[in-house]
Structure formats: structure tokens, C-alpha cells
Design a protein around this motif. Structure first.
Motif, PDB file in Angstrom:
ATOM      1  N   GLY A  26       0.816  -1.210   0.000  1.00  0.00           N
ATOM      2  CA  GLY A  26       0.000   0.000   0.000  1.00  0.00           C
ATOM      3  C   GLY A  26       0.848   1.257   0.000  1.00  0.00           C
ATOM      4  O   GLY A  26       0.541   2.232  -0.698  1.00  0.00           O
ATOM      5  N   PHE A  27       1.930   1.229   0.775  1.00  0.00           N
ATOM      6  CA  PHE A  27       2.842   2.380   0.787  1.00  0.00           C
ATOM      7  C   PHE A  27       3.475   2.572  -0.586  1.00  0.00           C
ATOM      8  O   PHE A  27       3.544   3.690  -1.097  1.00  0.00           O
ATOM      9  CB  PHE A  27       3.929   2.168   1.841  1.00  0.00           C
ATOM     10  N   LEU A  28       3.916   1.479  -1.178  1.00  0.00           N
ATOM     11  CA  LEU A  28       4.608   1.570  -2.461  1.00  0.00           C
ATOM     12  C   LEU A  28       3.686   2.093  -3.557  1.00  0.00           C
ATOM     13  O   LEU A  28       4.025   3.020  -4.296  1.00  0.00           O
ATOM     14  CB  LEU A  28       5.158   0.196  -2.840  1.00  0.00           C
ATOM     15  N   VAL A  29       2.508   1.496  -3.655  1.00  0.00           N
ATOM     16  CA  VAL A  29       1.595   1.867  -4.735  1.00  0.00           C
ATOM     17  C   VAL A  29       0.977   3.248  -4.480  1.00  0.00           C
ATOM     18  O   VAL A  29       0.968   4.114  -5.357  1.00  0.00           O
ATOM     19  CB  VAL A  29       0.486   0.808  -4.900  1.00  0.00           C
ATOM     20  N   GLY A  30       0.458   3.457  -3.270  1.00  0.00           N
ATOM     21  CA  GLY A  30      -0.234   4.712  -2.988  1.00  0.00           C
ATOM     22  C   GLY A  30       0.687   5.890  -2.801  1.00  0.00           C
ATOM     23  O   GLY A  30       0.496   6.952  -3.387  1.00  0.00           O
ATOM     24  N   ASN A  31       1.725   5.701  -1.967  1.00  0.00           N
ATOM     25  CA  ASN A  31       2.605   6.807  -1.609  1.00  0.00           C
ATOM     26  C   ASN A  31       3.635   7.112  -2.684  1.00  0.00           C
ATOM     27  O   ASN A  31       3.978   8.274  -2.911  1.00  0.00           O
ATOM     28  CB  ASN A  31       3.310   6.475  -0.286  1.00  0.00           C
ATOM     29  N   GLN A  32       4.138   6.081  -3.360  1.00  0.00           N
ATOM     30  CA  GLN A  32       5.239   6.278  -4.284  1.00  0.00           C
ATOM     31  C   GLN A  32       4.833   6.301  -5.752  1.00  0.00           C
ATOM     32  O   GLN A  32       5.476   6.974  -6.554  1.00  0.00           O
ATOM     33  CB  GLN A  32       6.281   5.161  -4.080  1.00  0.00           C
ATOM     34  N   THR A  45      10.854   6.143 -10.770  1.00  0.00           N
ATOM     35  CA  THR A  45       9.830   5.240 -11.304  1.00  0.00           C
ATOM     36  C   THR A  45      10.346   3.812 -11.354  1.00  0.00           C
ATOM     37  O   THR A  45       9.612   2.860 -11.037  1.00  0.00           O
ATOM     38  CB  THR A  45       9.410   5.685 -12.714  1.00  0.00           C
ATOM     39  N   ALA A  46      11.607   3.627 -11.747  1.00  0.00           N
ATOM     40  CA  ALA A  46      12.197   2.290 -11.801  1.00  0.00           C
ATOM     41  C   ALA A  46      12.196   1.648 -10.429  1.00  0.00           C
ATOM     42  O   ALA A  46      11.946   0.438 -10.290  1.00  0.00           O
ATOM     43  CB  ALA A  46      13.616   2.375 -12.348  1.00  0.00           C
ATOM     44  N   SER A  47      12.478   2.431  -9.403  1.00  0.00           N
ATOM     45  CA  SER A  47      12.444   1.907  -8.039  1.00  0.00           C
ATOM     46  C   SER A  47      11.048   1.414  -7.673  1.00  0.00           C
ATOM     47  O   SER A  47      10.891   0.336  -7.084  1.00  0.00           O
ATOM     48  CB  SER A  47      12.894   2.998  -7.060  1.00  0.00           C
ATOM     49  N   ALA A  48      10.032   2.188  -8.036  1.00  0.00           N
ATOM     50  CA  ALA A  48       8.656   1.783  -7.752  1.00  0.00           C
ATOM     51  C   ALA A  48       8.275   0.523  -8.519  1.00  0.00           C
ATOM     52  O   ALA A  48       7.609  -0.373  -7.980  1.00  0.00           O
ATOM     53  CB  ALA A  48       7.697   2.920  -8.087  1.00  0.00           C
ATOM     54  N   VAL A  49       8.707   0.425  -9.774  1.00  0.00           N
ATOM     55  CA  VAL A  49       8.408  -0.765 -10.574  1.00  0.00           C
ATOM     56  C   VAL A  49       9.054  -2.001  -9.950  1.00  0.00           C
ATOM     57  O   VAL A  49       8.450  -3.078  -9.880  1.00  0.00           O
ATOM     58  CB  VAL A  49       8.890  -0.576 -12.027  1.00  0.00           C
ATOM     59  N   GLY A  50      10.293  -1.858  -9.471  1.00  0.00           N
ATOM     60  CA  GLY A  50      10.948  -2.972  -8.799  1.00  0.00           C
ATOM     61  C   GLY A  50      10.181  -3.412  -7.570  1.00  0.00           C
ATOM     62  O   GLY A  50      10.047  -4.619  -7.299  1.00  0.00           O
ATOM     63  N   GLY A  51       9.673  -2.449  -6.822  1.00  0.00           N
ATOM     64  CA  GLY A  51       8.865  -2.781  -5.656  1.00  0.00           C
ATOM     65  C   GLY A  51       7.581  -3.493  -6.017  1.00  0.00           C
ATOM     66  O   GLY A  51       7.144  -4.422  -5.314  1.00  0.00           O
ATOM     67  N   ILE A  52       6.950  -3.086  -7.129  1.00  0.00           N
ATOM     68  CA  ILE A  52       5.728  -3.753  -7.584  1.00  0.00           C
ATOM     69  C   ILE A  52       6.016  -5.227  -7.899  1.00  0.00           C
ATOM     70  O   ILE A  52       5.234  -6.123  -7.547  1.00  0.00           O
ATOM     71  CB  ILE A  52       5.158  -3.049  -8.830  1.00  0.00           C
ATOM     72  N   LEU A  53       7.135  -5.497  -8.540  1.00  0.00           N
ATOM     73  CA  LEU A  53       7.509  -6.885  -8.828  1.00  0.00           C
ATOM     74  C   LEU A  53       7.697  -7.674  -7.535  1.00  0.00           C
ATOM     75  O   LEU A  53       7.327  -8.854  -7.446  1.00  0.00           O
ATOM     76  CB  LEU A  53       8.797  -6.922  -9.655  1.00  0.00           C
ATOM     77  N   ALA A  54       8.266  -7.026  -6.530  1.00  0.00           N
ATOM     78  CA  ALA A  54       8.510  -7.705  -5.255  1.00  0.00           C
ATOM     79  C   ALA A  54       7.210  -8.084  -4.553  1.00  0.00           C
ATOM     80  O   ALA A  54       7.177  -9.083  -3.817  1.00  0.00           O
ATOM     81  CB  ALA A  54       9.351  -6.813  -4.347  1.00  0.00           C
ATOM     82  N   ILE A  55       6.147  -7.307  -4.772  1.00  0.00           N
ATOM     83  CA  ILE A  55       4.863  -7.636  -4.150  1.00  0.00           C
ATOM     84  C   ILE A  55       4.434  -9.044  -4.538  1.00  0.00           C
ATOM     85  O   ILE A  55       3.989  -9.843  -3.706  1.00  0.00           O
ATOM     86  CB  ILE A  55       3.784  -6.617  -4.553  1.00  0.00           C
ATOM     87  N   GLY A  56       4.562  -9.376  -5.818  1.00  0.00           N
ATOM     88  CA  GLY A  56       4.158 -10.685  -6.287  1.00  0.00           C
ATOM     89  C   GLY A  56       5.113 -11.794  -5.885  1.00  0.00           C
ATOM     90  O   GLY A  56       4.710 -12.955  -5.764  1.00  0.00           O
TER      91      GLY A  56
END
Length: 417
Positions: free
Chosen positions: A152-158, A266-277
Motif C-alpha cells: 500500500g505504501f509503495l503503490v499509494g505513496n510512491q 519510477t524504476a524503483s517503484a516498478v521494482g517494488g511492484i515486482l517484489a509484491i508478487g
């Protein structure tokens, strides 16, 4: 749809956990909106670089001044109610700022005061919110719970909040802050649905200062928790040093331009999105000690890669990897700490960790500026590589004990002296 909900917030973790996750996600969207709109508002009120930097500082100062007090208070009262009250105060500060904007009476002084007041409220809200999860879910589900909150922090905040905040600011200065106030109030309504959290047992005669001292002594006397706190402090110093000059590094060293700098974040956020899964499978198949060692090793290598590269696309790939492992590290470290710390000390220990985080960032940012000024833009990255590498070498063997802290189902509550 029910299958997706079950996968994201499993029924076995309880209704209160679902309210907590929904509240956290809602609040993070509002905070992400302010993450972009706040600096834009500051910039619109002053041409002073000092005041722009001061605006970033005033929201962190409350953590250093009040962090330990907030933790002690969280261990003395109903934590859900404290979260509600602190967030209502945040909403009130944002509403007051909106009133100044609407009446065209805003000034840099008003903005700085508002940011400081928001920082004070956030100390109590964030410290106490971090103690709710261990009270709501089974110990075996703490990893999953932390992963959902981090997501939630990654998607909403970042990822979602900042572009929305920038768009709303362009539409009208007041609108992003109206949206933030609404999101905070919605988050309050959602967290209020959580079952009442019991007040931790404590000696009614105990003073807050005594409670703080007790929490600090407990951390110092517990080797795994003490080691984790030192790791977080050291790695935040080494992380913040190069991050303090990241924008200048991207523009003047990598020659990426403003859009290129945006791609780094943005690349940092995309990496975090991958980590969610990936996180659920990683937690089931890889030992926590191994995950911790891999994450910290990647941090060391990240600093080395950014110190050596002169190519923008390499830096973007490195930042994507950073986003991935930082999500895993944040989830694992929170889970380990929550398993290890007794319920009655969760507030104080969480606050002490946040003081380490923000204290480390403050020291690191100062060092980063000095190093870059004296020896060039890559100097902070070399410092971070060396400092993080030495720290990792010193704690490498101890990480096995850190990862297994709290593996025993119950740990003794501290005796009151």
C-alpha cells in the motif's frame, strides 16, 4: 472478485486486518498526493534554497524530538484510539492550510508551521499504527501482513499519489490538500472499525521517561533486536549520503535530464511492484537470514554500481533492483522485529527504530553534501559502498540470530523496576 480479495487479504487474518490494510492504503494515497504537492507549494512561496531545504527538515525534526515519547505513549493507551486522534489532528492541520490557501493568506511561514505540526501528528500516528498489526494477526501471518502494508505504501505513496498530487496542484493550489484531508478522514473511519485494542499491561505509577528508559534498556539487552537497530541506523546513514545528491548526480554526472531523473524513481517503484508478487514465495522457500543477507549485499553492490556507472540506463536498472530488494528487506525486518518484541514494548521499540531511521538519514544527508562538495558527485556512493560493506561484514554471522529472534512462541514481558 472475491477470489482476489481473499488472495490479497485472507479471511483467516480477520476482519480487523482488512480494515487496517484498507485504512493504510487510503492514507498512503493521500500522503503520496502531498509528497508531490508539498514541495510544489513550498517552491511557490519562496526562492530561498535554505527555506526549501528547511521545509524538508521540519517534518523530520519531530521524530528526533518526540519519537521516543510517542512510543512510550503508544504503550500506555488504547492504540487504535491514539491512531484515530493523531490522524484527526493531521486532518485538522491540512484543513487549516486549505483555509489559508482559499483566503490567499498563505505564506512560507504558514507552510513551515503546518509542515511541522503535520510532522508531530505523524510521529504519533505512524508509531502507533506500526504496533497494530502484531495485535491483530497470528504470528505466522506477520510476513504476509507486513507485505500488504508495504504494498500500500509503495503503490499509494510512491506510484499513484505523486502524479495525482502534481496534477491537482496544477488545477488549483488547494485541491491536492483537500484530497489529502479527505483521504485522512476516510482512513480514520476505516481504522475506527478495528476491534478495540487492549491497553498493554503496565505499572500505573510509572512515568513516561521511565517507560522510555525501560524500552531503551530492553533493546540494548536483547542482542538480535539491538543488532537489527544498529544495522538500520548504519544502512540509513550510508543510504542517505548518495541520495542527498541523487538529483545532481543524475543531471550532471549521468546527463539524464529531468525526465531521466524521474525514471530513476519510477524504476524503483516498478521494482517494488515486482517484489509484491514475489514476496510470498520467497518467504516460504528461503530462510529469513538468507533473505536479509541477500538484501543487504545487494545494497552494497548498488552503491558500487552507481559509483562506477556513467550510463543512465544502467542506473535505471540498478534502481529497479533497489526497489525490489528494499521492499523485501522492509517486510522481513518489520516481521522479525514484531515477532521478537513483547506486545507491551512494541510502541517504544518501533519509535526507537524510527529515530534510528530519521537520525541516520539526517546524518547521511549532511555527510553526502560534504563529500560531494569536497571530492565530487561519486564520493558519497563510494562512502556508502565502503560503509555498508564494512557494516555487513561485521553483522554477517549475527544475522542468523536476528532472523530467528522471536521464533519461540512467547517471550517474557520485561519486569518493571
Amino acid at each position: 472478485m472475491s477470489g482476489i480479495v481473499e488472495a490479497v487479504v485472507p479471511r483467516r487474518m480477520g476482519t480487523s486486518f482488512r480494515w487496517l490494510v484498507t485504512s493504510s492504503w487510503t492514507s498512503n494515497v493521500g500522503d503520496g498526493i502531498a509528497l508531490a504537492a508539498g514541495p510544489l507549494l513550498v517552491q511557490s512561496q519562496t526562492d530561498s534554497a535554505f527555506l526549501v531545504a528547511l521545509a524538508a527538515l521540519v517534518q523530520r525534526v519531530p521524530w528526533l524530538l518526540l519519537g521516543l515519547w510517542a512510543g512510550a505513549i503508544a504503550d500506555r493507551v488504547d492504540r487504535r484510539r491514539l491512531v484515530v486522534v493523531a490522524n484527526l489532528l493531521r486532518a485538522g492541520v491540512v484543513a487549516a492550510l486549505c483555509a489559508f490557501l482559499v483566503t490567499d493568506r498563505v505564506s512560507i511561514t504558514v507552510v513551515l508551521v503546518a509542515l511541522f505540526c503535520l510532522g508531530v501528528a505523524e510521529v504519533f500516528a505512524d508509531t502507533t499504527t506500526s504496533t497494530l498489526l502484531p495485535m491483530l494477526v497470528d504470528r505466522r501471518d506477520l510476513g504476509t501482513g507486513n507485505a500488504r502494508l508495504q504494498a500500500g505504501f509503495l503503490v499509494g505513496n510512491q506510484l499513484v499519489g505523486p502524479p495525482v498530487g502534481a496534477f491537482l496542484f496544477a488545477a488549483g493550489t488547494v485541491w491536492p490538500f483537500v484530497a489529502q484531508a479527505i483521504s485522512i478522514l476516510l482512513a480514520v473511519l476505516l481504522v475506527a472499525r478495528i476491534a478495540t485494542t487492549p491497553v498493554p499491561a503496565r505499572d500505573e505509577r510509572s512515568h513516561v521517561r521511565r517507560d522510555i528508559a525501560q524500552g531503551v534498556r530492553w533493546i540494548l539487552a536483547d542482542p538480535p533486536v539491538r543488532t537489527l537497530a544498529l544495522v538500520i541506523l548504519a544502512f540509513n546513514i550510508t543510504w542517505a549520503a548518495p541520495w542527498a545528491v541523487l538529483v545532481t548526480y543524475a543531471l550532471d554526472h549521468l546527463h539524464m535530464g529531468e525526465v531521466g531523473f524521474g525514471l530513476l524513481t519510477t524504476a524503483s517503484a516498478v521494482g517494488g511492484i515486482l517484489a509484491i508478487g514475489l514476496y510470498g514465495r520467497l518467504e516460504r522457500r528461503v530462510r529469513l537470514a538468507t533473505l536479509m543477507r541477500v538484501c543487504l549485499s545487494l545494497e552494497v553492490l548498488m552503491h558500487l554500481a552507481l559509483a562506477l556507472t556513467t550510463t543512465g540506463w544502467v542506473a535505471i536498472v540498478v534502481m529497479g533492483v533497489f526497489g525490489l530488494y528494499s521492499f523485501v528487506w522492509g517486510t522481513v525486518s518489520s516481521t522479525v522485529r514484531q515477532r521478537a518484541v513483547p506486545t507491551g514494548l512494541q510502541g517504544r521499540v518501533s519509535a526507537a527504530y524510527m529515530v534510528c531511521v530519521y537520525g541516520g538519514i539526517a546524518v547521511g544527508q549532511l555527510l553526502g553534501g560534504v563529500l560531494a562538495q569536497a571530492w565530487g558527485l561519486t564520493a558519497p556512493f563510494w562512502f556508502a559502498f565502503a560503509g555498508a560493506g564494512i557494516t555487513l561484514a561485521l553483522v554477517w554471522r549475527q544475522l542468523s540470530h536476528v532472523a530467528h529472534a522471536g521464533a519461540v512462541e512467547t517471550r517474557a514481558e520485561p519486569a518493571l523496576d
